[in-house]
Design a protein around this motif. Structure first.
Motif, PDB file in Angstrom:
ATOM      1  N   ARG A  92      39.350  46.354  29.356  1.00 36.23           N
ATOM      2  CA  ARG A  92      40.509  46.352  28.319  1.00 36.23           C
ATOM      3  C   ARG A  92      40.484  45.047  27.973  1.00 36.23           C
ATOM      4  NH1 ARG A  92      44.836  48.477  26.254  1.00 36.23           N
ATOM      5  NH2 ARG A  92      46.986  47.262  26.740  1.00 36.23           N
ATOM      6  N   ALA A  93      40.436  43.953  28.821  1.00 34.99           N
ATOM      7  CA  ALA A  93      40.787  42.623  28.339  1.00 34.99           C
ATOM      8  C   ALA A  93      39.912  42.129  27.391  1.00 34.99           C
ATOM      9  CB  ALA A  93      40.673  41.845  29.750  1.00 34.99           C
TER      10      ALA A  93
ATOM     11  N   ASP B 214      27.955  43.758  32.821  1.00 35.53           N
ATOM     12  CA  ASP B 214      28.850  44.870  33.235  1.00 35.53           C
ATOM     13  C   ASP B 214      27.964  45.961  34.094  1.00 35.53           C
ATOM     14  OD1 ASP B 214      31.916  45.762  32.046  1.00 35.53           O
ATOM     15  OD2 ASP B 214      30.498  47.325  33.021  1.00 35.53           O
TER      16      ASP B 214
ATOM     17  N   ARG C 194      42.653  52.164  37.514  1.00 34.83           N
ATOM     18  CA  ARG C 194      41.612  52.114  38.430  1.00 34.83           C
ATOM     19  C   ARG C 194      42.751  52.137  39.929  1.00 34.83           C
ATOM     20  NH1 ARG C 194      40.417  47.038  38.571  1.00 34.83           N
ATOM     21  NH2 ARG C 194      40.786  46.387  36.662  1.00 34.83           N
TER      22      ARG C 194
ATOM     23  N   LYS D 165      43.476  35.816  33.420  1.00 34.97           N
ATOM     24  CA  LYS D 165      44.698  35.821  34.469  1.00 34.97           C
ATOM     25  C   LYS D 165      44.662  37.113  35.421  1.00 34.97           C
ATOM     26  CE  LYS D 165      46.840  39.179  32.745  1.00 34.97           C
ATOM     27  NZ  LYS D 165      47.010  40.212  33.353  1.00 34.97           N
TER      28      LYS D 165
ATOM     29  N   ARG E 218      28.803  48.997  33.836  1.00 38.36           N
ATOM     30  CA  ARG E 218      28.583  50.091  33.171  1.00 38.36           C
ATOM     31  C   ARG E 218      27.390  50.141  32.029  1.00 38.36           C
ATOM     32  NH1 ARG E 218      32.619  51.321  29.982  1.00 38.36           N
ATOM     33  NH2 ARG E 218      33.492  49.193  30.172  1.00 38.36           N
TER      34      ARG E 218
ATOM     35  N   ASN F 260      37.775  52.680  27.403  1.00 38.16           N
ATOM     36  CA  ASN F 260      37.067  51.469  27.481  1.00 38.16           C
ATOM     37  C   ASN F 260      35.957  51.250  26.539  1.00 38.16           C
ATOM     38  OD1 ASN F 260      38.840  49.266  28.779  1.00 38.16           O
ATOM     39  ND2 ASN F 260      38.015  49.829  30.712  1.00 38.16           N
TER      40      ASN F 260
ATOM     41  N   HIS G 215      40.494  41.410  38.864  1.00 38.65           N
ATOM     42  CA  HIS G 215      40.898  39.960  39.325  1.00 38.65           C
ATOM     43  C   HIS G 215      40.060  39.717  40.722  1.00 38.65           C
ATOM     44  CE1 HIS G 215      44.508  41.683  37.824  1.00 38.65           C
ATOM     45  NE2 HIS G 215      44.956  41.955  39.009  1.00 38.65           N
TER      46      HIS G 215
HETATM   47  N1  NAD Z   1      45.235  38.674  29.048  1.00 32.71           N
HETATM   48  C1  NAD Z   1      45.464  39.935  28.822  1.00 32.71           C
HETATM   49  O1  NAD Z   1      46.203  40.596  28.007  1.00 32.71           O
HETATM   50  C2  NAD Z   1      44.768  40.940  29.640  1.00 32.71           C
HETATM   51  C3  NAD Z   1      44.837  42.270  29.623  1.00 32.71           C
HETATM   52  C4  NAD Z   1      44.057  43.226  30.389  1.00 32.71           C
HETATM   53  C5  NAD Z   1      43.567  42.752  31.576  1.00 32.71           C
HETATM   54  N2  NAD Z   1      43.545  41.445  31.476  1.00 32.71           N
HETATM   55  C6  NAD Z   1      42.983  40.871  32.992  1.00 32.71           C
HETATM   56  O2  NAD Z   1      41.429  41.255  32.753  1.00 32.71           O
HETATM   57  C7  NAD Z   1      40.613  41.456  33.933  1.00 32.71           C
HETATM   58  C8  NAD Z   1      39.946  42.748  33.877  1.00 32.71           C
HETATM   59  O3  NAD Z   1      41.173  43.948  33.669  1.00 32.71           O
HETATM   60  P1  NAD Z   1      40.926  44.998  32.686  1.00 32.71           P
HETATM   61  O4  NAD Z   1      42.156  45.762  32.397  1.00 32.71           O
HETATM   62  O5  NAD Z   1      40.206  44.633  31.586  1.00 32.71           O
HETATM   63  O6  NAD Z   1      40.008  45.913  33.654  1.00 32.71           O
HETATM   64  P2  NAD Z   1      38.905  47.164  33.242  1.00 32.71           P
HETATM   65  O7  NAD Z   1      38.914  48.174  34.190  1.00 32.71           O
HETATM   66  O8  NAD Z   1      39.542  47.686  31.876  1.00 32.71           O
HETATM   67  O9  NAD Z   1      37.427  46.500  33.064  1.00 32.71           O
HETATM   68  C9  NAD Z   1      37.043  45.892  33.784  1.00 32.71           C
HETATM   69  C10 NAD Z   1      35.497  45.807  33.361  1.00 32.71           C
HETATM   70  O10 NAD Z   1      34.935  44.849  34.507  1.00 32.71           O
HETATM   71  C11 NAD Z   1      33.647  45.699  34.698  1.00 32.71           C
HETATM   72  N3  NAD Z   1      33.541  45.453  36.146  1.00 32.71           N
HETATM   73  C12 NAD Z   1      33.592  45.869  37.182  1.00 32.71           C
HETATM   74  N4  NAD Z   1      33.302  45.435  38.477  1.00 32.71           N
HETATM   75  C13 NAD Z   1      32.335  44.467  37.841  1.00 32.71           C
HETATM   76  C14 NAD Z   1      31.831  43.572  38.532  1.00 32.71           C
HETATM   77  N5  NAD Z   1      31.678  43.352  39.908  1.00 32.71           N
HETATM   78  N6  NAD Z   1      31.123  42.663  37.949  1.00 32.71           N
HETATM   79  C15 NAD Z   1      31.186  42.610  36.303  1.00 32.71           C
HETATM   80  N7  NAD Z   1      31.900  43.426  35.781  1.00 32.71           N
HETATM   81  C16 NAD Z   1      32.382  44.394  36.485  1.00 32.71           C
HETATM   82  C17 NAD Z   1      33.901  47.241  34.581  1.00 32.71           C
HETATM   83  O11 NAD Z   1      32.790  47.806  34.365  1.00 32.71           O
HETATM   84  C18 NAD Z   1      34.806  47.388  33.120  1.00 32.71           C
HETATM   85  O12 NAD Z   1      34.054  47.101  32.166  1.00 32.71           O
HETATM   86  C19 NAD Z   1      41.935  41.511  35.001  1.00 32.71           C
HETATM   87  O13 NAD Z   1      41.854  40.169  35.832  1.00 32.71           O
HETATM   88  C20 NAD Z   1      43.235  41.451  34.147  1.00 32.71           C
HETATM   89  O14 NAD Z   1      44.300  40.804  34.831  1.00 32.71           O
HETATM   90  C21 NAD Z   1      44.085  40.455  31.001  1.00 32.71           C
END
Ligand code: NAD
Length: 410
Positions: free
Chosen positions: A14-15, A36, A163, A96, A38, A281, A75
């Motif tokens: 999502r980020a 990634d 998750r 973050k 996936r 996603n 994170h």
């Molecule tokens: N700044 C913002 O607006 C914002 C918004 C959402 C998330 N975030 C941050 O982004 C980070 C990810 O959150 P998200 O909501 O995108 O999560 P998410 O679950 O939507 O996506 C995580 C991605 O990372 C991949 N992944 C999982 N384990 C992994 C690994 N070991 N190595 C590599 N890739 C891996 C997953 O397959 C997925 O594609 C978090 O730290 C979150 O705080 C920031």
């Protein structure tokens, strides 16, 4: 303009999708690789960008086209991913929160210092135009010292598809790690960075989502300023109402969608909910790229009101309202054509111009320290004293100056 920065991405979730409009429109960066676990996300990335996508981060780091890595993995992996990227000598943009323990944050700070690779921590909403604008005006001293600040945000955060670990505080779940990371970054920037003590309460009110969904924190500084930071992710009141019905992402909000987040996941078990998140996603079956039409609004993180010695300042999605002794006046914050261009500003300035980023690892450790103190204070019922606080490493540039510099650069 110098060559665009070759950017690799780890974590196509999502980020990444929220930063994608920025990466596609900002000429200063070019997506050159991804990593990634996936496979469907990797396939989509390779098709969309005609670029390699790897299962392992080490392979991404071995690609010579990658100059900087955007660490957008969950994170709990940030600290390990920073270690791998730093060992490869690449610059980093880290999502973050920096990490979920102070020990990991300190490891990242030390790695950044030893390897001297540029580290920027963001996006966070302290990069929003009106926040930077207010910080620059306050720095100029025209309103006197900041005395008090109120920040407030009510969202549906806890009911967006998650998750399982996002609902487990020990693994970085809950609104304190994910959302206070934005709000506290804003508060610290506007207050000068140096928080002295934290007293807080947190709320975990839904046993089916057993993590913090709300908090209220009182932060104080050495020089007597104080701030309250309030957040609820329980999907009832929505404070975008107080921001002229403009959403966090800067769009006009559809008020008919009330209750949608909660009803979407109603009666779903954890596995189905995680699948729903993955499906929406990047690479998932429900994912559709939304080309973001230009909006007159800045992104925001809820109402913020600052009280300085000679004026109160209210942040809005269009700029600042300044309530001084003699008049109330609106000051527009210049809006950049590319959303979140301010994040690329810091990356560009660090990688191409060698400038110290404002949102550096030490800065982000200090914000994470406050977040962890919120959790600790809520448990102990006591004030928590802080030890890693830092002031901004350089004055916050006024957005007008940046506009002029952009015009000059191109
Ligand atoms: N700044 C913002 O607006 C914002 C918004 C959402 C998330 N975030 C941050 O982004 C980070 C990810 O959150 P998200 O909501 O995108 O999560 P998410 O679950 O939507 O996506 C995580 C991605 O990372 C991949 N992944 C999982 N384990 C992994 C690994 N070991 N190595 C590599 N890739 C891996 C997953 O397959 C997925 O594609 C978090 O730290 C979150 O705080 C920031």
């Amino acid at each position: 303009m110098e060559k665009a920065i070759g950017l690799g991405v780890v974590g196509l979730g999502r980020a990444f999708t929220l930063m994608l409009p920025t990466f596609l429109q900002d000429e200063r960066v070019r997506l050159v690789a991804a990593a990634d676990p996936r496979s469907n996300a990797r396939e989509m990335f390779s098709r969309d960008f005609n670029a390699p996508a790897y299962e392992a981060l080490e392979d991404l780091c071995g690609n010579p086209d990658v100059e900087a890595v955007y660490i957008a993995s969950p994170h709990q992996f940030h600290a390990e991913h920073v270690r791998v990227v730093a060992a490869a000598g690449k610059a980093m943009l880290i999502e973050k929160p920096l990490a979920i323990s102070l020990a990991d944050c300190t490891r990242i700070v030390e790695l950044a210092a030893q390897t001297k690779v540029p580290v920027i921590v963001g996006h966070s909403h302290s990069f929003d135009g009106p926040v930077l604008h207010a910080a620059a005006m306050l720095n100029s001293g025209i309103f006197g010292a900041v005395r008090m600040l109120n920040a407030l945000n009510y969202t549906d955060f806890l009911y967006r598809p998650r998750r399982p670990e996002e609902l487990d505080t020990r693994q970085g779940g809950g609104v304190v790690f994910s959302q206070a990371a934005h709000q506290i970054d804003i508060v610290r920037l506007l207050l000068g960075g140096l928080i002295d003590k934290v007293r807080a309460c947190t709320g975990s009110w839904d046993s089916s989502r057993p993590t913090e969904g709300a908090y209220m924190a009182l932060l104080t500084t050495h020089d007597g300023a104080f701030a309250s930071a309030t957040y609820s992710g329980y999907a009832h009141f929505d404070s975008d109402e107080l921001m002229g019905d403009v959403s966090e992402m800067g769009y006009r909000k559809d008020s008919t969608a009330y209750g949608a987040a909660r009803s979407r996941i109603l009666h779903m078990d954890a596995a189905r909910e995680a699948q729903l998140k993955i499906a929406g996603n990047y690479g998932g079956k429900d994912y559709r790229f939304k080309a973001s039409p230009a909006t007159p609004y800045h992104q925001h993180f809820g109402p913020v009101i600052i009280s300085a010695e000679r004026a109160d300042i209210k942040l809005t999605p269009e700029g600042l309202v300044i309530y001084s002794d003699a008049e109330r006046k609106f000051v527009s914050t210049p809006k950049r054509p590319v959303p979140r261009a301010e994040v690329v500003d810091e990356l560009w300035d660090a990688v191409r111009l060698g400038l110290d980023p404002l949102h550096c690892a030490r800065w982000a450790r200090a914000t994470t320290e406050v977040c962890i103190a919120i959790l600790e204070s809520a448990q102990t019922g006591k004030d928590v004293a802080l030890q890693f606080q830092v002031a901004p490493s350089r004055p916050v540039p006024n957005p007008d100056e940046r506009e002029l510099r952009d015009e000059y650069d191109h």
